[in-house]
Enzyme design. Structure first.
Site, short mmCIF file in Angstrom:
data_model
loop_
_atom_site.label_atom_id
_atom_site.label_comp_id
_atom_site.label_asym_id
_atom_site.label_seq_id
_atom_site.Cartn_x
_atom_site.Cartn_y
_atom_site.Cartn_z
N ASP A 1 41.43 114.68 7.66
CA ASP A 1 40.56 114.00 8.53
C ASP A 1 39.60 114.97 9.09
OD1 ASP A 1 39.00 112.40 10.20
OD2 ASP A 1 40.59 111.16 10.59
N HIS B 1 39.60 110.34 7.00
CA HIS B 1 39.13 109.48 7.82
C HIS B 1 39.22 107.93 7.57
CE1 HIS B 1 37.51 108.93 12.18
NE2 HIS B 1 36.70 108.30 11.77
N SER C 1 38.89 104.80 14.86
CA SER C 1 37.91 105.84 15.03
C SER C 1 37.39 105.60 16.34
CB SER C 1 36.92 105.74 14.08
OG SER C 1 35.92 106.86 14.07
#
Length: 412
Positions: free
Chosen positions: A355, A388, A185
């Site tokens: 995601d 995610h 991320s």
């Protein structure tokens, strides 16, 4: 089209949120003052670090290190130099960089056969864990306290320009070897920004980017879009809200209020923000909650919101031509050009179909900017059911993601 009732409700909600945040006051975290060559050194009062609390308890040796960035932030790094068997690493170092609002503990919360840091160590890699500025174990500074507004005057620009190079340089200096990099991320955004400006490349063997973040204008999280477009962060920042503290009552009330207005089921805020995870056990989520979310700079959150609103990957926008000229010598923020990343840098990009933040459409935009990358140096790994957080917390990530990463490392 948004109704007048919706606009009024949102305005009221934002006002209430700001009042709640102001009433919350500063976080209650203890700090001690030591001296370092005559300079003030602020550090957390925490007695038990990540090594003792999470690594040694699993039977692994661990070392605590610190490195000071050129702008004065004192970052903690943990090293796992051997597998659980005690056999020291015979493969290159790997630096793990966490994402937003967490720290290095996210690489360790699962069992040893499910956590990437332990898996790498057991497979002979020299594992290093980075912690960005402002997090619990990287709250030190050579002259500032986290209670000083100036301490929080940074965004991911500084994480890419200072934190990442400092950590990479330290690992390289300690081991004498070039290293593999793994980011998740925000940790991928730091790397992409740094690499696009040719930073640290002479010390990097390869980079594995999980849930890569570069473009955010097509994110599918409605709650995230509402937060970005409400401009609430901009107002909060101007009111002196320099530190962004996640998980507080005010933020929870704000999120729940937005959910009610937009008729979104927010029983799981993680799913609403980041996508519904397919393969994370309740015990893992409990462990993550137990270690707690980490603060960041409000300016950092504003910068991410700018990416959502403007559809660009550029430096922080100070809001006016004059202010941008003062900081950059030009009326608009400089752009990070992803095509400037060297075509021969080995890259492993892993993303998921569920995601909401590193969504497939935005990742495809990133991949498009890398269309001239050497074909044998770019691996794209897609998992339809992953959201995610699955990439770092899923119980089956060892087979789905980590085995392919180690195969990628072995070739580079």
């Amino acid at each position: 089209m948004e109704t007048e009732k919706g606009r009024n409700s949102t305005s009221i909600l934002i006002t209430v949120f700001l009042l709640c945040v102001c009433a919350d006051g500063a976080r209650q975290v203890g700090y001690t003052i030591n001296t370092n060559n005559g300079r003030l050194l602020w550090s957390s009062d925490s007695d038990v670090g990540i090594c003792k609390s999470m690594v040694e308890t699993q039977g692994y040796s661990c070392e605590e290190h610190t490195v000071t960035t050129t702008d004065g932030y004192i970052l903690s790094l943990q090293r796992i130099p051997a597998g659980r068997s005690g056999v020291r690493a015979d493969k290159p170092p790997v630096l793990l960089q966490h994402g937003l609002l967490v720290d290095a503990t996210t690489w360790l919360v699962n069992t040893p056969d499910q956590s990437l840091a332990f898996i790498l160590a057991d497979n002979g890699y020299d594992v290093w864990l980075a912690n960005t500025r402002g997090t619990k174990y990287s709250s030190g500074h050579t002259s500032l306290s986290p209670s000083d507004p100036a301490y929080w005057d940074w965004s991911w620009d500084e994480l890419a320009a200072y934190d990442l190079p400092a950590s990479v340089q330290f690992v390289h200096g300690q081991t004498g070897q070039n290293l593999h990099y793994v980011g998740h991320s925000l940790g991928t955004l730091m790397a992409l920004a740094a690499f696009s400006r040719q930073q640290s490349l002479n010390m990097i063997r390869s980079a594995a980017l999980l849930s890569p973040v570069a473009y955010l204008d097509r994110i599918t999280t409605l709650l995230g879009k509402a937060a970005a477009f409400s401009m609430i962060g901009d107002v909060l920042y101007r009111l002196g809200g320099d530190e962004f503290i996640p998980g507080g009552d005010a933020l929870t009330k704000f999120a729940n209020g937005i959910c009610n207005i937009m008729n979104i089921d927010c029983s799981s805020l993680t799913s609403v923000f980041a996508g519904p995870p397919c393969c994370i056990s309740p015990s893992t989520m409990d462990a993550v909650a137990n270690y707690g979310l980490q603060p960041t700079a409000t300016k950092n959150m504003l910068h991410l919101a700018q990416m959502v609103r403007q559809g660009t990957i550029a430096m922080y926008d100070y809001g006016s031509k004059d202010d941008n000229n003062e900081h950059y010598g030009q009326p608009t923020p400089p752009v990070y050009n992803m095509a400037s990343i060297p075509n021969d840098l080995p890259l492993f990009l892993a993303y998921g179909g569920q995601d909401y933040l590193s969504d497939p459409a935005d990742v495809q935009t990133l991949i498009g900017t890398l269309n001239n990358h050497d074909a044998d140096k770019l691996v794209v790994h897609y998992t339809e059911e992953y959201a995610h957080m699955d990439f770092i917390l899923a119980g089956n990530a060892n087979q789905v993601v980590y085995d392919p990463i180690m195969g990628f490392f072995s070739l580079n």
